[in-house]
Each structure stands twice: as structure tokens, then as C-alpha cells.
Design an enzyme around this catalytic site. Structure first.
Site, PDB file in Angstrom:
ATOM      1  NE  ARG A  10      71.088  50.100  57.361  1.00 28.18           N
ATOM      2  CZ  ARG A  10      71.481  49.899  58.627  1.00 28.18           C
ATOM      3  NH1 ARG A  10      72.708  50.217  59.007  1.00 28.18           N
ATOM      4  NH2 ARG A  10      70.658  49.376  59.514  1.00 28.18           N
ATOM      5  CG  HIS A  24      65.874  50.815  61.304  1.00 26.13           C
ATOM      6  ND1 HIS A  24      65.947  49.726  60.466  1.00 26.13           N
ATOM      7  CD2 HIS A  24      66.979  50.724  62.114  1.00 26.13           C
ATOM      8  CE1 HIS A  24      67.017  49.010  60.746  1.00 26.13           C
ATOM      9  NE2 HIS A  24      67.672  49.594  61.744  1.00 26.13           N
ATOM     10  CD  GLN A  72      66.722  48.013  65.813  1.00 27.13           C
ATOM     11  OE1 GLN A  72      67.729  47.928  65.139  1.00 27.13           O
ATOM     12  NE2 GLN A  72      66.578  47.344  66.945  1.00 27.13           N
ATOM     13  CG  ASP A  88      69.146  55.551  67.236  1.00 24.47           C
ATOM     14  OD1 ASP A  88      70.279  55.044  67.222  1.00 24.47           O
ATOM     15  OD2 ASP A  88      68.525  55.852  66.192  1.00 24.47           O
ATOM     16  CB  CYS A 140      68.331  50.436  67.405  1.00 24.08           C
ATOM     17  SG  CYS A 140      68.962  52.114  67.197  1.00 24.08           S
ATOM     18  NE  ARG A 148      67.123  44.522  63.113  1.00 22.97           N
ATOM     19  CZ  ARG A 148      67.937  45.359  62.436  1.00 22.97           C
ATOM     20  NH1 ARG A 148      68.806  46.108  63.100  1.00 22.97           N
ATOM     21  NH2 ARG A 148      67.848  45.483  61.122  1.00 22.97           N
TER      22      ARG A 148
HETATM   23  N1   CP Z   1      70.475  48.577  64.590  1.00 26.18           N
HETATM   24  C1   CP Z   1      71.017  48.505  63.362  1.00 26.18           C
HETATM   25  O1   CP Z   1      70.335  48.620  62.343  1.00 26.18           O
HETATM   26  O2   CP Z   1      72.353  48.278  63.346  1.00 26.18           O
HETATM   27  P1   CP Z   1      73.303  48.372  62.080  1.00 26.18           P
HETATM   28  O3   CP Z   1      73.345  49.818  61.660  1.00 26.18           O
HETATM   29  O4   CP Z   1      74.634  47.863  62.538  1.00 26.18           O
HETATM   30  O5   CP Z   1      72.724  47.532  60.985  1.00 26.18           O
HETATM   31  N1  NVA Z   2      69.241  56.358  63.747  1.00 25.93           N
HETATM   32  C1  NVA Z   2      70.384  55.517  63.478  1.00 25.93           C
HETATM   33  C2  NVA Z   2      69.987  54.081  63.547  1.00 25.93           C
HETATM   34  C3  NVA Z   2      71.122  53.124  63.381  1.00 25.93           C
HETATM   35  C4  NVA Z   2      70.665  51.711  63.399  1.00 25.93           C
HETATM   36  C5  NVA Z   2      70.957  55.853  62.115  1.00 25.93           C
HETATM   37  O1  NVA Z   2      70.190  56.063  61.187  1.00 25.93           O
HETATM   38  O2  NVA Z   2      72.181  55.935  62.006  1.00 25.93           O
END
Ligand code: CP
Ligand code: NVA
Length: 337
Positions: free
Chosen positions: A103, A130, A133, A222, A262, A290
Site C-alpha cells: 500500500r 484499489h 477493494q 468513499d 469501502c 475483504r
Molecule cells: N477499505 C480499506 O482499504 O480500508 P483500510 O484503509 O482500513 O485498509
Molecule cells: N480513497 C480512500 C480509500 C480508503 C480505503 C483513500 O485512499 O484514503
């Protein structure tokens, strides 16, 4: 040959169908108390340059439940690109672990890591995409009887990484993805263009959230400011005010529409408390899924082949994996953005 999951471009529809089926079986096995050990002796490295609850925990627990182990790494330990080049990190990690989830901010870093690693690399969120997700979200929709070739997904809010991955999903399924966002916050137009040219789904960018929500099967939202954009939050609040999933938005969707998010959620901003806790909301089963879907990804990428240069026979594969209908399969490798 090792396979990665950096974007939906790495997946065929057949791959996604297999992941959905595998996730359903693994979920049922967990609920029935049937143990899996197919990832015994396998280790997944989890590199996080941004915070996480769901992605980190679901991957870690998934590895544990499949008999393997995981190692959590932040940039403080590794300093990818500063302390050491991406290529060197990838090569060293490939000697220790059987897969890498990353990530990070720049999507190209995940692509570079995958290019240099001898083990599968999974995108656990970049600024651009993502995919894990949205794969899990497709699973949640299918579980609730939504037809992935006919559904209208109204994504209300910021045209961010999650929105981009929704648009990518319309390259595999006949979804109609409507993104309602303020001017200047659109999803990547190249992704929209690719869906418009090749289908099978449709992707539309709209200004009107109400128009996007009309007759939709899924209302999705989101955060208005993603990780890394926290400093813009105050500026964004008034701009996004009209892009909230609330009761009046829900009233114009299909009567059995699902509300999805999400997470993490900011109640009172992109979604109201009432809708988030209401009968249409599936946000918590969605979060649980997930883990089930990611188990399927790990199964696909790590369980059925020797990873990297170290071909290993699957270990601890007695029991569940030998049963008729046990999950198996592979993601087809198709590099690219
Ligand atoms: N939805 C999601 O990816 O959550 P986190 O940022 O907590 O991993
Ligand atoms: N768009 C959000 C998604 C979190 C799971 C971010 O990137 O913070």
C-alpha cells in the site's frame, strides 16, 4: 511464472469468476469450521506507506487462517527508493517471502516492485487504484444477488482510487458505473475512455448526484479527502457538500438498493449516520468480505505454484484442499496499466 495483482488489467473475467467462487467456498469453510493449511510455510510481506485497518488485518488474518504467516513493514524500516532502490528491495524480499502486498502513494512504485520481484506482488491501494477493494465489493454484490452484468453502481463523491477501480471493473462486467463528482475531482479520463471504447460495461461521469442515484442498484461512496489529502479537507468540505449519500439520494435509487462504503467513513460528510446504519447498508459485511476475497487471491497466487525461483511442493495440503470442489486456480498474468 509468477503473477501479480496490481490492477484489473492483470485479470481476465475468468480470473475474477474463479476468485469469487473460491472466496465463497473459503467463507463457507470458515463458517463450518473446516480448516485450511494450503499456505503453510508461505510468508506474505505487507508493506504499508499509509494507514490501514481493513487491508492490513484482513491480509494478516487471511494468511493465518490459511496456515501461513505475514510480516508487516513500514517505510521506517525499509525506506524504499531512499535507503535502498526499489529493485534491490524487491530482489532481497523475493529471497525471504512468497508474496508481497504493498500500500503506497505512487502507483508506479507498486508497478516497479512487481517488475523486479520474483514473487507475486499485490496492490493493497495506491493513489490511483484499489483493486482488492472492488474485487471484494463485487463478491458482496454477487452474494446479495446483484447481477454484475446489469447492475448500475452510482459512486457519489471523489473520483479517487476507489472510483478508478470501479471503472476498471466495467472492463470485465457489463456494469453501468456512474461517477457523480464535483468539477475538478473526476476519475482518470483514460480509464473512462477505455471502457467507452471496449466495454463491456459503461462508465459515465456526472455532476448531478441525484441523477447518478436514480434507479441505481448500488449507492457507493468513499471519503472526500483520501489518505495523503488530509490538508485539503477543509477546502473540500464545501465543494463536496452536494455529494452525500443520504435518505433523499437513497429514495431515488432502486427500492432494494445496496448502500456500500469501502470505509473508513466520515458520518455526516460523505454518508449520513441514518443511511450508514439503515437497512440498505451492507458496509460491515462488505468490510468482512475483504478477508474472504483476499484469501482467494492468496490462494490463487501463492498456494498452487512454487513462488519465485524456489519451486516448492504445496505443503500441508491434506484435508480441505484435497476435497472435491476445493479452491484452485490461477490469475493470468497480464502486465500493464
Ligand atoms: N477499505 C480499506 O482499504 O480500508 P483500510 O484503509 O482500513 O485498509
Ligand atoms: N480513497 C480512500 C480509500 C480508503 C480505503 C483513500 O485512499 O484514503
Amino acid at each position: 511464472m509468477k503473477r501479480d495483482l496490481i490492477s484489473f488489467a492483470d485479470l481476465t473475467r475468468e480470473d475474477v469468476e474463479r476468485l469469487l467462487k473460491t472466496a465463497a467456498r473459503l467463507k463457507a469453510d470458515l463458517e463450518a469450521g473446516r480448516a485450511h493449511r494450503e499456505l503453510a510455510q508461505r510468508t506474505l510481506a505487507l508493506i504499508f506507506h499509509k494507514p490501514s485497518l481493513r487491508t492490513r488485518l484482513s491480509f494478516e488474518v487471511a494468511m493465518t487462517q490459511l496456515g501461513g504467516a505475514s510480516v508487516f513493514i513500514t517505510d521506517r524500516e525499509v525506506g524504499i527508493g531512499q535507503r535502498e532502490s526499489v529493485a534491490d528491495v524487491a530482489r532481497v524480499l523475493s529471497g525471504y517471502v512468497d508474496g508481497i502486498m504493498i500500500r503506497t502513494f505512487a502507483h508506479d512504485l507498486a508497478v516497479d516492485l512487481a517488475r523486479h520481484a520474483r514473487v507475486p506482488v499485490i496492490n493493497g491501494l495506491t493513489d490511483w487504484l484499489h483493486p482488492c477493494q472492488i474485487l471484494a465489493d463485487l463478491f458482496t454484490m454477487r452474494e446479495r444477488g446483484v447481477d454484475l452484468d446489469r447492475a448500475v453502481v452510482a459512486y457519489i463523491g471523489d473520483g479517487n482510487n476507489v472510483a478508478n477501480s470501479w471503472i476498471e471493473a466495467a472492463r470485465l462486467y457489463g456494469l453501468e458505473v456512474r461517477i457523480a463528482c464535483p468539477e475538478g475531482y473526476e476519475p482518470d479520463p483514460r480509464l473512462v475512455g477505455r471502457v467507452s471504447q471496449a466495454g463491456p460495461g459503461r462508465a459515465r461521469v456526472l455532476r448531478s448526484a441525484a441523477e447518478a442515484a436514480r434507479g441505481a442498484d448500488v449507492l457507493y461512496t468513499d471519503v472526500w479527502a483520501s489518505m495523503g489529502q488530509e490538508a485539503e479537507r477543509e477546502k473540500r468540505l464545501p465543494i463536496f457538500r452536494g455529494y452525500q449519500v443520504n435518505a433523499s439520494m437513497l429514495a431515488s435509487a432502486k427500492k432494494d438498493a445496496l448502500v456500500m462504503h469501502c470505509l473508513p467513513a466520515h458520518r455526516g460528510e460523505e454518508i449520513t449516520e441514518e443511511v450508514m446504519e439503515g437497512p440498505h447498508s451492507v458496509v460491515f459485511p462488505q468490510a468482512e468480505n475483504r478477508m474472504h476475497l483476499q484469501k482467494a487471491i492468496l490462494f490463487d497466487l501463492l498456494a498452487h505454484q512454487g513462488s519465485g525461483t524456489r519451486a516448492r511442493p504445496p505443503r500441508g495440503s491434506k484435508g480441505a484442499s484435497k476435497r472435491k470442489g476445493a479452491p484452485r486456480g490461477r490469475i493470468t498474468s497480464r502486465r500493464g496499466r
